[in-house]
Design an enzyme around this catalytic site. Sequence first.
Site, short mmCIF file in Angstrom:
data_model
loop_
_atom_site.label_atom_id
_atom_site.label_comp_id
_atom_site.label_asym_id
_atom_site.label_seq_id
_atom_site.Cartn_x
_atom_site.Cartn_y
_atom_site.Cartn_z
N ARG A 76 0.79 -0.99 0.04
CA ARG A 76 0.09 0.10 0.01
C ARG A 76 1.07 1.15 -0.05
NH1 ARG A 76 -4.44 0.02 4.48
NH2 ARG A 76 -4.84 1.77 3.62
N ASN A 108 -7.24 9.24 6.11
CA ASN A 108 -6.30 8.45 5.02
C ASN A 108 -5.15 8.46 5.74
OD1 ASN A 108 -8.64 8.68 3.63
ND2 ASN A 108 -7.91 10.25 2.08
N ASP A 110 -2.63 8.06 3.79
CA ASP A 110 -1.43 8.33 2.56
C ASP A 110 -1.08 9.97 3.01
OD1 ASP A 110 -3.14 10.59 1.33
OD2 ASP A 110 -4.45 9.08 0.59
N HIS A 125 -6.24 8.21 11.54
CA HIS A 125 -5.98 6.73 11.41
C HIS A 125 -4.35 6.55 11.09
CE1 HIS A 125 -10.42 6.00 10.53
NE2 HIS A 125 -10.28 6.30 11.88
N CYS A 136 8.91 -0.66 21.84
CA CYS A 136 9.37 0.65 22.70
C CYS A 136 8.69 1.76 21.86
CB CYS A 136 11.04 0.74 22.74
SG CYS A 136 11.54 1.28 21.13
N CYS A 162 14.03 -2.90 15.38
CA CYS A 162 14.35 -1.42 15.92
C CYS A 162 15.83 -1.37 16.29
CB CYS A 162 13.39 -1.34 17.11
SG CYS A 162 13.76 0.11 18.12
N SER A 204 -17.52 7.13 3.52
CA SER A 204 -18.62 6.07 3.71
C SER A 204 -19.46 6.48 5.00
CB SER A 204 -18.29 4.83 3.48
OG SER A 204 -17.41 4.35 4.40
N PRO A 229 -19.99 10.77 -4.48
CA PRO A 229 -20.95 10.51 -5.45
C PRO A 229 -21.75 9.35 -4.98
CG PRO A 229 -18.60 9.43 -5.52
CD PRO A 229 -18.81 10.40 -4.64
N ALA A 246 -14.41 14.05 -5.52
CA ALA A 246 -13.37 15.16 -4.89
C ALA A 246 -12.49 16.05 -6.26
CB ALA A 246 -12.25 14.52 -3.92
#
Length: 256
Positions: A76, A108, A110, A125, A136, A162, A204, A229, A246
Amino acid sequence: MNPPAPMDPPAEVRAWCQAARRPCVLSGAGMSAESGVPTFRDTPRSLWARFDPATLATPEAYERDPALVWAWYQWRTHLVRRAQPNEGHVALARWARSRPELRIVTQNVDDLHERAGSPEVIHLHGSLFAARCVACGRPPSQPLASLGDDGPPPLRLLPPTCAACGGLLRPGVVWFGEALPPGPWQAALDAVTRCDLLVVVGTSGLVHPAASLPAQALARGVPVVEINPQPTPLSPLASRVWRTTAAVGLPQLLPD
Ligand code: OAD
């Protein structure tokens, strides 16, 4: 039969956008759909139509199979890196330049709002670009390698460890069953409490608590405009609904 959706932006909504001094925007996956980033639920190509969130987007899924989960989020991330902000992201960034108090609250993960030039983006999110140690909580000490363009994405990819404690890195997104990060959630509440117009675009409205934000604005008597839409649970409650996308709608609606 429903009347056809207006092709031109509703004049009244344009006037509200022009007059607003402290607008707030709540965006969801549809905001980035025209950039080629898949949504979650509204089409057969959407992520939750093709993948099971229980095996990819919960803390238990990561405990069970960190390599599967890490590989999916790397895929993603790769899609988002190749995507470009669309005309809707650009219009919002332009609006933000003339409205320093505009706040964008996004679900989003992104970075397309930021890459279009919007400051002050509140990520409810989390972010695909905020990996952290599962033990940690530290971020990686150096930039993570990204997937190359060749070949299909790997089905499994061991997460890096890490540098500080040797724990595995996890994606910096909020999974099902996890609380929202308190700082961004408080910032979103503050933004909705202060705003004089709320524009809800490309969501949504099914995932709480983000979906509860429009009701808070409405309860204060603040106009809420939905751009989507498709109908959503917010549609019958919103002050105005414009059935457009959009990238088509926002440039026509928002002042230069
Ligand atoms: P959804 O996939 O649930 O909804 C996308 C919405 O965008 C739908 O209402 C579509 O009609 C609309 N849409 C599609 N294309 C559009 C376009 N070009 N312009 C405007 N709107 C468009 O996505 P979200 O509501 O963002 O959570 O989903 C909320 C959360 O559910 C996500 O943040 C994610 C997911 O599980 C986590 O990962 C924690």
